[in-house]
Every structure is written in structure tokens, then in C-alpha cells.
Design a protein around this motif. Structure first.
Motif, PDB file in Angstrom:
ATOM      1  N   GLN A   1      10.561   4.126   2.542  1.00 50.15           N
ATOM      2  CA  GLN A   1      10.523   4.164   3.997  1.00 50.15           C
ATOM      3  C   GLN A   1      11.770   4.855   4.545  1.00 50.15           C
ATOM      4  O   GLN A   1      12.842   4.810   3.937  1.00 50.15           O
ATOM      5  CB  GLN A   1      10.413   2.752   4.560  1.00 50.15           C
ATOM      6  CG  GLN A   1       9.152   2.019   4.160  1.00 50.15           C
ATOM      7  CD  GLN A   1       7.892   2.744   4.620  1.00 50.15           C
ATOM      8  OE1 GLN A   1       7.691   2.942   5.810  1.00 50.15           O
ATOM      9  NE2 GLN A   1       7.048   3.128   3.674  1.00 50.15           N
TER      10      GLN A   1
ATOM     11  N   THR B   1       3.764   0.355  -3.611  1.00 49.66           N
ATOM     12  CA  THR B   1       3.641   0.752  -2.218  1.00 49.66           C
ATOM     13  C   THR B   1       2.188   1.026  -1.852  1.00 49.66           C
ATOM     14  O   THR B   1       1.490   1.801  -2.517  1.00 49.66           O
ATOM     15  CB  THR B   1       4.470   2.024  -1.941  1.00 49.66           C
ATOM     16  OG1 THR B   1       5.829   1.764  -2.280  1.00 49.66           O
ATOM     17  CG2 THR B   1       4.374   2.427  -0.487  1.00 49.66           C
ATOM     18  N   SER B   2       1.719   0.371  -0.802  1.00 52.01           N
ATOM     19  CA  SER B   2       0.371   0.583  -0.275  1.00 52.01           C
ATOM     20  C   SER B   2       0.343   0.029   1.129  1.00 52.01           C
ATOM     21  O   SER B   2       1.274  -0.663   1.566  1.00 52.01           O
ATOM     22  CB  SER B   2      -0.676  -0.128  -1.145  1.00 52.01           C
ATOM     23  OG  SER B   2      -0.515  -1.535  -1.055  1.00 52.01           O
ATOM     24  N   LEU B   3      -0.733   0.325   1.853  1.00 53.27           N
ATOM     25  CA  LEU B   3      -0.860  -0.235   3.199  1.00 53.27           C
ATOM     26  C   LEU B   3      -0.936  -1.758   3.143  1.00 53.27           C
ATOM     27  O   LEU B   3      -0.437  -2.444   4.037  1.00 53.27           O
ATOM     28  CB  LEU B   3      -2.109   0.333   3.878  1.00 53.27           C
ATOM     29  CG  LEU B   3      -2.042   1.806   4.300  1.00 53.27           C
ATOM     30  CD1 LEU B   3      -3.369   2.247   4.914  1.00 53.27           C
ATOM     31  CD2 LEU B   3      -0.903   2.023   5.296  1.00 53.27           C
ATOM     32  N   VAL B   4      -1.531  -2.275   2.070  1.00 53.37           N
ATOM     33  CA  VAL B   4      -1.655  -3.731   1.929  1.00 53.37           C
ATOM     34  C   VAL B   4      -0.281  -4.369   1.748  1.00 53.37           C
ATOM     35  O   VAL B   4       0.060  -5.349   2.413  1.00 53.37           O
ATOM     36  CB  VAL B   4      -2.582  -4.092   0.755  1.00 53.37           C
ATOM     37  CG1 VAL B   4      -2.555  -5.603   0.505  1.00 53.37           C
ATOM     38  CG2 VAL B   4      -4.001  -3.633   1.042  1.00 53.37           C
ATOM     39  N   SER B   5       0.528  -3.813   0.838  1.00 57.59           N
ATOM     40  CA  SER B   5       1.844  -4.413   0.591  1.00 57.59           C
ATOM     41  C   SER B   5       2.756  -4.255   1.801  1.00 57.59           C
ATOM     42  O   SER B   5       3.474  -5.190   2.160  1.00 57.59           O
ATOM     43  CB  SER B   5       2.484  -3.781  -0.649  1.00 57.59           C
ATOM     44  OG  SER B   5       2.678  -2.388  -0.472  1.00 57.59           O
ATOM     45  N   LEU B   6       2.734  -3.104   2.468  1.00 57.82           N
ATOM     46  CA  LEU B   6       3.559  -2.926   3.659  1.00 57.82           C
ATOM     47  C   LEU B   6       3.108  -3.837   4.791  1.00 57.82           C
ATOM     48  O   LEU B   6       3.933  -4.409   5.514  1.00 57.82           O
ATOM     49  CB  LEU B   6       3.530  -1.463   4.108  1.00 57.82           C
ATOM     50  CG  LEU B   6       4.313  -0.474   3.244  1.00 57.82           C
ATOM     51  CD1 LEU B   6       4.089   0.942   3.725  1.00 57.82           C
ATOM     52  CD2 LEU B   6       5.800  -0.810   3.257  1.00 57.82           C
ATOM     53  N   GLY B   7       1.792  -3.988   4.939  1.00 56.45           N
ATOM     54  CA  GLY B   7       1.288  -4.913   5.960  1.00 56.45           C
ATOM     55  C   GLY B   7       1.691  -6.341   5.660  1.00 56.45           C
ATOM     56  O   GLY B   7       2.043  -7.111   6.575  1.00 56.45           O
TER      57      GLY B   7
ATOM     58  N   CYS C   1       5.339  -6.839   6.577  1.00 55.89           N
ATOM     59  CA  CYS C   1       5.480  -7.004   8.029  1.00 55.89           C
ATOM     60  C   CYS C   1       5.058  -8.412   8.450  1.00 55.89           C
ATOM     61  O   CYS C   1       5.748  -9.061   9.255  1.00 55.89           O
ATOM     62  CB  CYS C   1       4.640  -5.968   8.767  1.00 55.89           C
ATOM     63  SG  CYS C   1       5.221  -4.261   8.578  1.00 55.89           S
TER      64      CYS C   1
ATOM     65  N   HIS D   1       9.806   1.244  -1.340  1.00 52.76           N
ATOM     66  CA  HIS D   1       8.633   1.719  -0.606  1.00 52.76           C
ATOM     67  C   HIS D   1       8.860   3.051   0.096  1.00 52.76           C
ATOM     68  O   HIS D   1       8.034   3.460   0.912  1.00 52.76           O
ATOM     69  CB  HIS D   1       8.193   0.651   0.400  1.00 52.76           C
ATOM     70  CG  HIS D   1       7.777  -0.636  -0.243  1.00 52.76           C
ATOM     71  ND1 HIS D   1       6.505  -0.858  -0.723  1.00 52.76           N
ATOM     72  CD2 HIS D   1       8.480  -1.773  -0.519  1.00 52.76           C
ATOM     73  CE1 HIS D   1       6.436  -2.079  -1.253  1.00 52.76           C
ATOM     74  NE2 HIS D   1       7.626  -2.649  -1.144  1.00 52.76           N
TER      75      HIS D   1
END
Length: 469
Positions: free
Chosen positions: A298, A355-361, A364, A296
Motif C-alpha cells: 500500500q 494481499t487481496s480485496l478480502v484481506s484488505l477489507g 479495515c 500489502h
């Protein structure tokens, strides 16, 4: 009643000073854990040793086991003040060795010395809780110590991430030395010089310690190869040695666990198994920073913080759960396995995803869910260990908490290293190998965590008495 069992009773007056001294050692150990977890991807880029990535955790924890087992003997021999001083000095020596490391073997040696000191720092508070606090405060004292892992999730990744991003990972180890020295001076000022009650002299279970060490090494050595047969042999030898430890615990007068812990029908056996399964599920976080950086993109700082969400969730769950009524405690313990399994399954889907906001969210949320599940059950499982141990084995029961936690951590990290290397990570840290490794790691650990539903129910059904042998 609230004035003698609430947080104010634990954190004010003399109890407050004692709490600060006991919690400080755990905080140092925990900060170091998350600092190194955040640093490791950068360390591997600098000095190599990807195949031995998990060894930094496994051998650190093996040494911590030895330190934790020795904690009661050190406490009895030196008293609280000097016991903490010795632990801090060993820990500082390990930090210095890590800061000077030129290759992975050197770093692992330094981590082993760190682990010995860290095991003492981690175990001494548990051995002292029943000595310095009244029994009604035990669950809150346990929760306070667990909360130090929450503080570590803020400090450890920050220190490790900042130094990693500036290419100065060695300096992170050097920073720990003055911090540890300050703690040592505070502990020596706050803690009594000698115990207030005489301690029974208990022999050190040396053979069990040696076998546990070889168990973890066998699994770790097996994980180096990408051959299924080689890994199976390492795992088989490790499990066989672990079974031998169980036999010795039932027969020997020199024990790691209280008398009768592994006897048929023992409530303690179910409690220890539940604790171990919770911890094994959490060891998946060892590889989370690497997965996040490779899959991702990061930064080390953000990857460290996302991985640390698991420990933050543990802290939140423990703080929410502690102090509950017996009925509330039973519900909290029952909810724990659901959240752990759900979190691991969510990570199984989200970590290898694009990688996307959905997968990172989702990642978490997965980290928090696993941690909260552990935290909900943890204080009550630990309190039950102290309550159900034979009266003359209470101190050993306190030390056994860290022994079980650290053994499970070492075995879980070694098994995680085996899984990811077999899945392709050992062939290189490319995205395809990392994605495959993430799927296998979180999927298998979710399946293993299903056993929690059985062990937790068994622990809650058992009577309070521990069978004698």
C-alpha cells in the motif's frame, strides 16, 4: 432537560466557544500522532533506525505523560490563556527539531519535545471540563474531545501521506508550526486569563514520573535486542518499577491518581485498569502502516488511512455511546471488550494473509472494530472516574485520565516494539519478518485484551464510593 444536556447546549453560545478552545488543542496533538504514524516508514527509509521504530512513540508519549501531569500546575500558575500559549510554544519547538533531524536520535529528541507540549495540549482540556461545563454535559464534552481523534484520522494521514509520497517528510513537521501558532492565538482570544476558582496547590509526584519514565525506557531498551533473555530482563525491570510506582501511590501524599485509587476494592482501580487495557490494544496501530506497506504494497497515504480507521472507529463509538441512559451506558461498556478482542483476532488472521480485496477489507474491519469497542466504553469509564473520585480530588481525577491513557500508550508501544523485534522485524523489514511480527503482535494483544472482560465487570460492580486512606 434536553436543552441543558444535549449537543446544542454544549456547542452553542459561550459553551460553544469554550468547546472550540478545548477541542482545538486535542486536535493538534491527535493530528500530529497520525501524521507521524503515517510518515515513519518513509523516515526510516531515509535516515534509518528501524530497530528504534517504536521509540518515536514511546518517548513521545513519556514526554506527554510529564506534560499531562504538569498540566494542573501550569493551569493553576498561569491560568487557561497562558497555559495554552506555553503548550503551543513547546509543541512548535519540537516540530522544528523534527523537521531538522539528520538521524533517528535527533528525530527522537525532537519527538520528545513535541510530546511535552502535546501532553499539555492534551491534558489541559480534561482538567478544565469540570470547571467550564455543568456535570450533565461532562459525557458529551468527553465525547467531543474524543471526536477530535476522528478529525485527526482525516487530516493526519492526508498530510503525512502526501508529503511522504513526494519524499518531503520534513515539510510535514514544518506545516504544523503555523497551524499551532493560529490555534495559540485563537485560544488566547477565547479563554479566560485566570481560573474562576482558586486551585489547591498540589505537589508534583516527581519520583513516580521518574520511575514511569525508566519503566518505559527499560522495556524499550530490552526490545532493541533479539535475545529473549535480554528482552525478559527489560520487561521484568519495567514491571518491577511499575509495581514500585503503585506502592508509592498508596503511601505518598504526592500522587498521580486520586486518593484511594489503588486501594483494595477501589472502583477507580478497576476503571483505570479497564482504560489502560483498552489503550494498550490500540497501540498495535503503531506498526500498521509499516505492515501494510511491506506486506500489502500500500502507498503511505492509504496505509495511513487504514491505520487511522481504528481512531475513526473510536470516534464513532464514543459519539454513539455518549448521552445514553445508565442502562444503555452499562450495555455499551459491556460490549466494548467483545469488539476489541474480535478486531484484534481478525487482524491476527488478515494482516499476514496474501494481499487481496478480502484481506484488505478484513484489515479495515478489524481496525474499525477495535476502535468502536474502545469508543463505546470510553466516555462512560471517564465519567465514572470523575464521579467516583473523592470530592477534593476531582481536579486530579480529571488530569489522571490523560496520565493513565498516556502511560498505557507508552507501555503498549514499548511492548509492541519488543514483540515485533523478537518476532523478526528487527532483522529487516522483509515480508517474512513482517508477517511473523504481525501474527505475534495481534495474537498476543488479543490475548491480553481478554482481561477486559474481568476488569470491566469488576468496575461496574463496585459501589460509587471510593475508600479513603
Amino acid at each position: 432537560m434536553a436543552s441543558t444536556t444535549g449537543w446544542s447546549a454544549l456547542l452553542s453560545g459561550r459553551n460553544g466557544l469554550r468547546s472550540a478552545a478545548l477541542a482545538g488543542g486535542v486536535a493538534l496533538h491527535a493530528i500530529n500522532v497520525y501524521l507521524v504514524t503515517t510518515l515513519l516508514p518513509s523516515v526510516v527509509k531515509d535516515i534509518g533506525g528501524l530497530d528504534y521504530y517504536a521509540w518515536n512513540t514511546t518517548l513521545f508519549v513519556v514526554a506527554s505523560i510529564i506534560g499531562s501531569v504538569l498540566s494542573t500546575r501550569v493551569l493553576a500558575k498561569l491560568g487557561p490563556k497562558l497555559a495554552y500559549a506555553l503548550a503551543a510554544l513547546v509543541f512548535m519547538l519540537g516540530c522544528g527539531l523534527c523537521g531538522l533531524a539528520q538521524d533517528m536520535a535527533w528525530l527522537i529528541a525532537g519527538r520528545s519535545v513535541q510530546g511535552l507540549g502535546g501532553g499539555l495540549l492534551f491534558a489541559l482540556p480534561y482538567a478544565m471540563i469540570r470547571l467550564v461545563f455543568q456535570e450533565p454535559l461532562w459525557p458529551r464534552a468527553m465525547a467531543l474531545i474524543s471526536a477530535m481523534w476522528g478529525a485527526a484520522t482525516l487530516i493526519g494521514p492526508a498530510v503525512g501521506g502526501v508529503f511522504a509520497e513526494h519524499g518531503a517528510w520534513r515539510a510535514a513537521f514544518w506545516v504544523l508550526i503555523p497551524c499551532t501558532l493560529l490555534f495559540m492565538l485563537l485560544a488566547m482570544a477565547l479563554l479566560p486569563g485566570q481560573r474562576q476558582e482558586p486551585a489547591a496547590r498540589s505537589p508534583i509526584p516527581g519520583l513516580q514520573l521518574v520511575l514511569l519514565t525508566v519503566t518505559v525506557l527499560a522495556i524499550s531498551i530490552g526490545s532493541i535486542s533479539t535475545s529473549v533473555l535480554y528482552n525478559a530482563v527489560g520487561l521484568g525491570v519495567g514491571l518491577g518499577l511499575l509495581a514500585w510506582v503503585g506502592v508509592l501511590e498508596n503511601r505518598s501524599a504526592q500522587r498521580l491518581l486520586p486518593r484511594g485509587s489503588l486501594a483494595s476494592g477501589s472502583a477507580l482501580a478497576a476503571l483505570y485498569l479497564s482504560m489502560a487495557l483498552l489503550v494498550v490494544g490500540m497501540t498495535s496501530e503503531v506498526f500498521v502502516p509499516l505492515f501494510l506497506q511491506v506486506l500489502h504494497q500500500q502507498t503511505p497515504l492509504l496505509a495511513g488511512y487504514i491505520a487511522a480507521l481504528m481512531a475513526a472507529g473510536w470516534t464513532l463509538g464514543a459519539l454513539f455511546s455518549s448521552g445514553r441512559s445508565p442502562q444503555g451506558a452499562a450495555r455499551a461498556v459491556a460490549c466494548g471488550p467483545f469488539m476489541v478482542v474480535a478486531g484484534l483476532l481478525l487482524a491476527f488472521w488478515a494482516m499476514p494473509a496474501a494481499t487481496s480485496l478480502v484481506s484488505l477489507g478484513a484489515i479495515c474491519l478489524a481496525m474499525v472494530s477495535v476502535g468502536v469497542g474502545i469508543g463505546l466504553a470510553w466516555p462512560h469509564l471517564l465519567s465514572q472516574v470523575l464521579e467516583r473520585a473523592p470530592e477534593d480530588q476531582k481536579e486530579l481525577a480529571g488530569a489522571s485520565i490523560t496520565t493513565v491513557q498516556l502511560v498505557a500508550t507508552a507501555l503498549g508501544a514499548a511492548l509492541a516494539g519488543m514483540i515485533v523485534n523478537l518476532a523478526g522485524l528487527g532483522l529487516g523489514a522483509g515480508s517474512d519478518g513482517a508477517a511473523q511480527a504481525a501474527r505475534w503482535l495481534f495474537g498476543l494483544y488479543a490475548g491480553l485484551s481478554l482481561l477486559l472482560f474481568v476488569s470491566v465487570r469488576q468496575a461496574q460492580r463496585q459501589p460509587a464510593a471510593v475508600p479513603s486512606v
